[in-house]
Design an enzyme around this catalytic site. Structure first.
Site, mmCIF file in Angstrom:
data_model
loop_
_atom_site.group_PDB
_atom_site.id
_atom_site.type_symbol
_atom_site.label_atom_id
_atom_site.label_comp_id
_atom_site.label_asym_id
_atom_site.label_seq_id
_atom_site.Cartn_x
_atom_site.Cartn_y
_atom_site.Cartn_z
ATOM 1 N N TYR A 54 0.847 -1.202 0.000
ATOM 2 C CA TYR A 54 0.000 0.000 0.000
ATOM 3 C C TYR A 54 0.885 1.256 0.000
ATOM 4 O O TYR A 54 1.658 1.499 0.937
ATOM 5 C CB TYR A 54 -0.954 0.022 1.206
ATOM 6 N N HIS A 113 0.600 -11.964 0.897
ATOM 7 C CA HIS A 113 -0.492 -11.157 0.314
ATOM 8 C C HIS A 113 -1.315 -11.935 -0.717
ATOM 9 O O HIS A 113 -2.526 -11.780 -0.786
ATOM 10 C CB HIS A 113 0.100 -9.891 -0.312
HETATM 11 P P1 NAP Z 1 -14.053 -1.128 1.652
HETATM 12 O O1 NAP Z 1 -13.623 -1.134 3.074
HETATM 13 O O2 NAP Z 1 -15.077 -2.102 1.248
HETATM 14 O O3 NAP Z 1 -14.574 0.319 1.244
HETATM 15 C C1 NAP Z 1 -13.828 1.483 1.490
HETATM 16 C C2 NAP Z 1 -14.668 2.660 0.991
HETATM 17 O O4 NAP Z 1 -15.887 2.726 1.741
HETATM 18 C C3 NAP Z 1 -13.967 3.993 1.186
HETATM 19 O O5 NAP Z 1 -14.298 4.791 0.073
HETATM 20 C C4 NAP Z 1 -14.627 4.556 2.439
HETATM 21 O O6 NAP Z 1 -14.693 5.968 2.475
HETATM 22 C C5 NAP Z 1 -16.017 4.017 2.310
HETATM 23 N N1 NAP Z 1 -16.648 3.887 3.605
HETATM 24 C C6 NAP Z 1 -16.177 3.221 4.686
HETATM 25 N N2 NAP Z 1 -17.028 3.292 5.719
HETATM 26 C C7 NAP Z 1 -18.086 4.031 5.264
HETATM 27 C C8 NAP Z 1 -19.294 4.470 5.873
HETATM 28 N N3 NAP Z 1 -19.583 4.118 7.124
HETATM 29 N N4 NAP Z 1 -20.148 5.230 5.126
HETATM 30 C C9 NAP Z 1 -19.853 5.551 3.845
HETATM 31 N N5 NAP Z 1 -18.715 5.170 3.216
HETATM 32 C C10 NAP Z 1 -17.838 4.416 3.931
HETATM 33 O O7 NAP Z 1 -12.821 -1.307 0.662
HETATM 34 P P2 NAP Z 1 -11.274 -1.654 0.748
HETATM 35 O O8 NAP Z 1 -10.484 -0.516 1.288
HETATM 36 O O9 NAP Z 1 -10.930 -2.191 -0.592
HETATM 37 O O10 NAP Z 1 -11.170 -2.894 1.765
HETATM 38 C C11 NAP Z 1 -10.934 -2.757 3.149
HETATM 39 C C12 NAP Z 1 -9.525 -3.148 3.518
HETATM 40 O O11 NAP Z 1 -9.253 -4.509 3.193
HETATM 41 C C13 NAP Z 1 -8.433 -2.396 2.749
HETATM 42 O O12 NAP Z 1 -8.316 -1.065 3.166
HETATM 43 C C14 NAP Z 1 -7.242 -3.267 3.019
HETATM 44 O O13 NAP Z 1 -6.719 -3.043 4.308
HETATM 45 C C15 NAP Z 1 -7.864 -4.647 2.888
HETATM 46 N N6 NAP Z 1 -7.729 -5.228 1.533
HETATM 47 C C16 NAP Z 1 -6.966 -6.341 1.374
HETATM 48 C C17 NAP Z 1 -6.794 -6.894 0.120
HETATM 49 C C18 NAP Z 1 -5.956 -8.119 -0.042
HETATM 50 O O14 NAP Z 1 -5.619 -8.493 -1.197
HETATM 51 N N7 NAP Z 1 -5.605 -8.785 1.028
HETATM 52 C C19 NAP Z 1 -7.408 -6.317 -1.013
HETATM 53 C C20 NAP Z 1 -8.195 -5.190 -0.810
HETATM 54 C C21 NAP Z 1 -8.369 -4.672 0.460
HETATM 55 P P3 NAP Z 1 -13.633 6.908 3.234
HETATM 56 O O15 NAP Z 1 -12.314 6.214 3.168
HETATM 57 O O16 NAP Z 1 -13.694 8.161 2.479
HETATM 58 O O17 NAP Z 1 -14.082 7.054 4.669
#
Ligand code: NAP
Length: 282
Positions: A54, A113
């Site tokens: 990241y 990962h």
């Molecule tokens: P996510 O958590 O599904 O969605 C993040 C989005 O949702 C951001 O735009 C955030 O906005 C918004 N959001 C969060 N809470 C909200 C709420 N209560 N109301 C309205 N909008 C909200 O997506 P993600 O970041 O892809 O996944 C979460 C985590 O999983 C990642 O950050 C990472 O740590 C991990 N991940 C791991 C892998 C892997 O390959 N292992 C892949 C992808 C992700 P704001 O940020 O503007 O608040």
């Protein structure tokens, strides 16, 4: 906030944690995002997920700054080694770089990962050495199909495979067919990444209406109901990412919701599980 055993890793974790992918890189947005992380920790979302990938290490530094001054033992910090670094020696070195960026003496969880070209046995051996040296408490994998998850677990001798972090949201429920039950049977936790699926599931009219109905009943929001549904199984945790304090507060409160059987049926009908297929990834 509810806590559940994290697989067989001899630790209880909050059902909702915090992701860090795509955190803002600078200015006031970065400071707000760091405040959001700290607020989330106050509210119990102490499982903090990051990765060397990241921001090419920048997000680990961001997280290290966000947690400065917070008692280390309150936190459960997870990061990930890139498959291209996951040779035996490369894994040991990548862990040290992550620790330096996070300004921590140890990690709580270190994950591969996604499956890569280096022999899995070699990477798992390095992960186990990191536990032995006190560099991480637990180890796991991410984006692994059931078979390769079990293969990874079979290479560990002294520690269990704590978790498999995979894509899981209401629009992508494929892991419910095989992966979640297989992991549960072997005491492996499932960590749901991208639990909001980029918001897509909220745009589908039928699903949205069902979530809103359940949400009204619980005085909650559709996103909170989605998180509660995803974490309904004993071995499943979720790590939504939020860079805003209000979002973190909303997500953390989902960790106290309890859905009843009728709620689960309504959501299940509105977001069908679909057919079994290969593991979905981003
Ligand atoms: P996510 O958590 O599904 O969605 C993040 C989005 O949702 C951001 O735009 C955030 O906005 C918004 N959001 C969060 N809470 C909200 C709420 N209560 N109301 C309205 N909008 C909200 O997506 P993600 O970041 O892809 O996944 C979460 C985590 O999983 C990642 O950050 C990472 O740590 C991990 N991940 C791991 C892998 C892997 O390959 N292992 C892949 C992808 C992700 P704001 O940020 O503007 O608040």
């Amino acid at each position: 906030m509810k806590y559940k055993p994290f697989g067989t890793a001899r630790v209880d974790l909050p059902v909702i944690g915090q992701g860090t992918w795509n955190m803002p890189e600078g200015g006031s947005a970065r400071r707000e995002a760091q405040r959001a992380i700290a607020r989330g920790i106050d509210l119990g979302t102490t499982h903090l997920d990051t990765a060397e990938m990241y921001g090419a290490g920048g997000v680990e530094e961001f997280l290290g700054e966000a947690i400065r001054g917070i008692a280390r033992e309150k936190l459960f910090i997870a990061t990930k080694v890139l498959p291209s670094n996951a040779s035996y020696q490369g894994t040991l070195e990548a862990a040290e770089r992550s620790l330096a960026r996070l300004r921590c003496d140890y990690l709580d969880l270190y994950l591969l990962h996604w499956p890569g070209a280096f022999p899995l046995e070699e990477t798992m051996e390095a992960l186990e050495i990191l536990v032995e040296r006190g560099k991480t408490r637990f180890v796991g994998v991410s984006n692994f199909e059931t078979d390769s998850m079990l293969e990874a677990a079979s290479y560990l001798r002294a520690v269990p495979l704590a978790c498999n972090q995979v894509l899981y949201h209401l629009g992508e429920r494929g892991i419910e067919h095989e992966l979640i039950p297989a992991a549960r049977q072997r005491g492996i936790a499932i960590v749901a990444y991208t639990p909001f699926g980029r918001g897509g599931f909220l745009r589908a009219a039928k699903g949205r209406a069902a979530l809103e109905t359940v949400a009204r009943k619980h005085n909650a929001t559709p996103r909170q109901i989605a998180l509660a549904f995803l974490t309904r199984e004993q071995n499943v945790f979720a790590i939504p990412k939020a860079a805003h304090v209000a979002h973190v507060e909303e997500n953390a409160a989902a960790g106290s919701l309890a859905l009843d059987a009728g709620d689960l049926v309504a959501i299940d009908e509105a977001f069908p599980r679909g057919r079994p297929g290969p593991l979905a990834t981003l």
